[in-house]
Design an enzyme around this catalytic site. Structure first.
Site, PDB file in Angstrom:
ATOM      1  N   HIS A   1      -1.563   4.682  -2.432  1.00  0.00           N
ATOM      2  CA  HIS A   1      -0.514   5.008  -3.398  1.00  0.00           C
ATOM      3  C   HIS A   1      -1.193   5.118  -4.757  1.00  0.00           C
ATOM      4  O   HIS A   1      -1.745   4.135  -5.266  1.00  0.00           O
ATOM      5  CB  HIS A   1       0.574   3.944  -3.402  1.00  0.00           C
ATOM      6  CG  HIS A   1       1.341   3.874  -2.113  1.00  0.00           C
ATOM      7  ND1 HIS A   1       1.818   2.693  -1.590  1.00  0.00           N
ATOM      8  CD2 HIS A   1       1.704   4.850  -1.241  1.00  0.00           C
ATOM      9  CE1 HIS A   1       2.447   2.944  -0.455  1.00  0.00           C
ATOM     10  NE2 HIS A   1       2.391   4.245  -0.220  1.00  0.00           N
TER      11      HIS A   1
ATOM     12  N   GLU B   1      -1.593  -6.859  -0.610  1.00  0.00           N
ATOM     13  CA  GLU B   1      -0.851  -6.589  -1.850  1.00  0.00           C
ATOM     14  C   GLU B   1      -1.453  -7.496  -2.917  1.00  0.00           C
ATOM     15  O   GLU B   1      -1.323  -8.720  -2.869  1.00  0.00           O
ATOM     16  CB  GLU B   1       0.634  -6.881  -1.654  1.00  0.00           C
ATOM     17  CG  GLU B   1       1.301  -6.042  -0.569  1.00  0.00           C
ATOM     18  CD  GLU B   1       1.604  -4.619  -1.021  1.00  0.00           C
ATOM     19  OE1 GLU B   1       1.473  -4.344  -2.229  1.00  0.00           O
ATOM     20  OE2 GLU B   1       1.989  -3.803  -0.171  1.00  0.00           O
TER      21      GLU B   1
ATOM     22  N   GLU C   1      -0.892   2.503  -7.609  1.00  0.00           N
ATOM     23  CA  GLU C   1      -1.311   1.121  -7.358  1.00  0.00           C
ATOM     24  C   GLU C   1      -2.808   1.047  -7.631  1.00  0.00           C
ATOM     25  O   GLU C   1      -3.640   1.154  -6.730  1.00  0.00           O
ATOM     26  CB  GLU C   1      -0.936   0.709  -5.943  1.00  0.00           C
ATOM     27  CG  GLU C   1       0.589   0.711  -5.753  1.00  0.00           C
ATOM     28  CD  GLU C   1       1.038   0.557  -4.312  1.00  0.00           C
ATOM     29  OE1 GLU C   1       0.198   0.172  -3.465  1.00  0.00           O
ATOM     30  OE2 GLU C   1       2.220   0.824  -4.027  1.00  0.00           O
TER      31      GLU C   1
ATOM     32  N   HIS D   1      -3.290  -2.526  -1.679  1.00  0.00           N
ATOM     33  CA  HIS D   1      -2.089  -2.009  -2.330  1.00  0.00           C
ATOM     34  C   HIS D   1      -1.769  -2.881  -3.547  1.00  0.00           C
ATOM     35  O   HIS D   1      -2.531  -3.775  -3.913  1.00  0.00           O
ATOM     36  CB  HIS D   1      -0.909  -2.009  -1.358  1.00  0.00           C
ATOM     37  CG  HIS D   1      -0.970  -0.909  -0.338  1.00  0.00           C
ATOM     38  ND1 HIS D   1      -0.017   0.077  -0.240  1.00  0.00           N
ATOM     39  CD2 HIS D   1      -1.881  -0.637   0.623  1.00  0.00           C
ATOM     40  CE1 HIS D   1      -0.327   0.902   0.737  1.00  0.00           C
ATOM     41  NE2 HIS D   1      -1.464   0.487   1.293  1.00  0.00           N
TER      42      HIS D   1
END
EC number: 3.4.17.-
Length: 725
Positions: free
Chosen positions: A351, A582, A354, A489
């Site tokens: 992404h 994350e 990110e 991410h």
């Protein structure tokens, strides 16, 4: 996309040829452009929105666009003339700042930039330092007034998407305590994040105080009146307002003046602020944060990324190699080796908005090179026992969009998708469904394999909606026998592991473990347990879920279903075990946050790579030729997922400590089973196999070579025919 092999790798625009490296390179890179001056904030830029025109009755009207996000679809609706409500004049405690007519900022007036965010979004500002005049509920309290904070699925719970004042609050305000004298230079605001409601502030004033009792306001230079700053016209787009003149104070207040009619004064905010010296030493200094590593702590666009990767390769030519694995939709290359060492990879930037993962991999490649030259034994062992591939930017097109918007102004979603508006993390082939259907029919593993599932026919068609970035990564996976991977991410602090897709069709979330659940939980726990931010027991949840109660790990499908994820695809189409990390509540942290983010993740990045040693490894050989057998199947009793050998017959099979019965098989050979023990000591445990050809296979090879059939083989074939009769 350019990659660095240490081996390092990456995606990028069309540029020159990939750089070569010695055959035994062990570090792989990716790279992009222009270098920013450390400490500068060119990303913080915005043209101030024009304030709405007032009508005679004290209201104002404007055309706005409403962004409605519903089940992954974004719908743009144009509403006709929304009326903005202006509350009664502002009253403050202590010496009054006299309310004045709505004096607005002069767009031509020079506005100073340069201060970084105070830390509402990154959680450096604690909840206790946020106050408000009132709140509709605890879930809409001042602690929820943080830029880009996301709400839960239900309005009215403990995790709503903004600070919202009570409707009867005539003089609402939102206050931030910087903790010590600070030079405030600007404010960024958003509206309320909600699936069901539209609430945002359209204009506000700003006040300052050193004691939270006596306040003064920000004034317009040209008129001398209180400055009224234009705010938001939709709930999600961040709007930056720079102060006419920076102010030194400890406290700052935002005082909503107008908001969407029928809504409430709701906002999310970030404050731009620079630290100032305290000559009287009245305030405790914040603990020093950052890193002592001599690395390039800044955000790198495509050109700068490539330049940095080339510098690393030039500094460590014997252990690095830059290569491209393909191109993005806009032509940006995706920067990219002999049996013996396992292949591991880190992928970031799937992404584009990110950005932290991208910078962490650029920092990691610098660190590995620097520490190798210093003789760091841990790094030297890493680079001698495995080949490390780093792909910092899988979605370079999306990143360039986010980069040009800036770290604080990119919002929550801009730059997430590639240039074709494809979410790359939903773009890999769904291999889960055909596997589960075959399992339900009792076809696995005798008819349908439990590993290396083929691509579905629809996915290989020329008109299939498959992004060029996705195709390039799939080819990369097929070319290199990766064993271990992590997909970096941002936007949360948690490690998620496969399966990412729920087994029950259309279920939004459901615990869906793989046959290797124990291994995936181990890998996830290793990263989460080594990450400083995840292990900080005093930190608050990022958004609407507290993952710390489960050790900061979660099964991906039990969080939210993601069909077509890269994690599931890696597990079902290749030998590779991959998790998603994350990294931070803030998807695109400011440059001044990067040193601390590096320290938060440095040990976790190294420790995770070391887990490739966990399990068993070996070579499957032919008894007659002693050559390795490619594509031999390694099956572990009790685990319904097999792996295969690489072209040289070597394999790595991740397993948690324990005793296992392992079977090696290959077409044309008799299978062999043996016991293999995995201990807590550093491995992997050697588990080699020697396979003997079946009589039919030996006969085929002899006949193909025109050789005479040996008497022993003739007798064995005759016995087999007799048994068959």
């Amino acid at each position: 996309m350019w990659g660095l092999l240490l081996a390092l790798a990456a995606f990028a625009p069309a540029v020159g040829p990939a750089l070569g490296a010695p055959r035994n390179s062990v570090l792989g890179l990716a790279q992009p452009g222009t270098t920013k001056v450390p400490g500068s904030t060119p990303a913080l830029h915005s043209s101030p929105a024009q304030p709405p025109a007032e009508t005679a009755n004290g209201t104002s009207e404007q055309h706005v666009r409403i962004r409605v996000i519903k089940k992954k679809k974004v719908i743009m609706k144009k509403r006709k003339k929304l009326t903005l409500t202006r509350p009664t004049p502002l009253v403050t405690a202590g010496p009054l700042v006299t309310p004045t007519p709505a004096g607005t900022l002069d767009p031509a007036e020079k506005q100073e930039t340069g201060c970084p965010p105070l830390g509402l979004e990154s959680l450096r500002v604690s909840d206790s330092r946020l106050e408000a005049s009132s709140s509709q509920s605890f879930g809409l309290g001042p602690h929820r007034g943080r830029l880009n904070i996301q709400s839960g699925l239900e309005d009215g719970d403990l995790y709503d998407g903004a600070w919202c004042a009570e409707e009867q609050d005539a003089d609402p305000w939102f206050q931030v305590d910087a903790g010590h004298p600070t030079r405030f230079s600007g404010v960024i605001t958003q509206g309320r994040n909600s699936v069901w409601r539209y609430d945002w502030v359209t204009s506000y004033k700003v006040q300052f105080s050193n004691d939270s009792r006596t306040w003064w306001g920000s004034r317009n230079h040209s008129s001398g009146m209180d400055a009224v700053f234009p705010a938001n016209s939709d709930p999600e787009t961040p709007v930056l307002n720079l102060l006419p003149e920076p102010q030194v104070a400890r406290f700052i207040r935002l005082l909503p003046q107008t908001w969407l009619q029928g809504g409430a004064p709701c906002l999310r905010a970030e404050i731009l602020a620079c630290p100032v010296s305290d000559p009287n030493d009245l305030f405790l200094e914040a603990p020093a944060s950052g890193s002592s590593d001599p690395l390039d702590f800044q955000h790198h666009n495509y050109k700068a990324m490539r330049k940095l990767m080339k510098q690393v390769q030039e500094q460590c030519p014997n252990i690095t190699r830059i290569y491209s694995i393909g191109k993005s939709y806009q032509g940006l290359k995706l920067p990219h080796v002999s049996p013996g060492e396992p292949e591991v990879r880190y992928v970031a930037g799937m992404h584009g908005n990110e950005a932290l993962g991208r910078e962490l991999l650029l920092l990691l490649m610098q660190f590995l090179c620097h520490e190798f030259l210093r003789g760091n034994p841990r790094v030297t062992r890493l680079l001698s026992e495995m080949r490390i591939h780093l792909l910092p930017s899988m979605n370079p097109d999306g990143y360039e969009i986010a980069y040009h918007r800036g770290s604080e102004l990119v919002g929550w979603a801009e730059g997430r998708w590639n240039n074709q508006s494809i979410d790359l993390n939903h773009n890999f082939a769904d291999l889960n469904t055909p596997l589960w259907e075959a399992q339900d029919d009792g076809k696995v593993p005798h008819i349908v394999p439990n590993h290396h599932l083929p691509l579905p026919t629809y996915y290989t068609l020329p008109n299939a909606t498959v992004a060029p970035e996705t195709r390039a990564v799939i080819k990369w996976m097929k070319r290199i026998p990766f064993v271990l991977s992590a997909n970096l991410h941002g936007g949360e602090l948690v490690v998620s592991y496969p399966f990412d897709m729920t087994r029950t069709p259309w279920a939004a979330r459901e615990l869906t473990p793989t046959p290797d659940d124990a291994v995936f939980r181990w890998l996830s726990t290793v990263y989460a347990g080594s990450n400083l931010a995840m292990q900080d027991t005093s930190r608050r949840p990022c958004h609407s879920q507290d993952f710390s109660v489960h050790g900061n790990i979660i099964n991906g499908a039990d969080w939210h279903t993601v069909p077509g994820s890269m994690n599931d695809f890696s597990y079902l189409h290749t030998n590779c075990f991959e998790v998603t990390v994350e990294l931070s509540c803030d998807k695109f942290p400011h440059e001044n946050e990067l040193p601390q983010e590096w320290e938060n993740n440095k040990d976790a990045l190294l420790t995770y790579l070391e887990q490739v040693r966990m399990g068993i490894a070996g070579v499957v050989r032919d008894k007659d030729t002693e050559l390795g057998i490619a594509d031999a199947v390694i099956a572990v009793d009790g685990i319904n997922h097999d792996v295969t050998t690489a072209w040289g017959g070597d394999y790595w099979r991740l397993l948690t400590p324990g005793d296992y019965m392992v079977t090696a098989s290959a077409e044309g050979y008799h299978s062999v089973t043996r016991n293999c023990r995995v201990t807590f000591e550093e491995g992997p445990f050697p588990c080699n196999f020697v396979l003997t050809k079946t009589p039919k296979q030996r006969l085929r090879e002899l006949l193909a070579a025109g050789a005479k059939v040996p008497p022993d083989l003739r007798r064995r074939l005759e016995r087999l025919r007799g048994q068959k009769d």
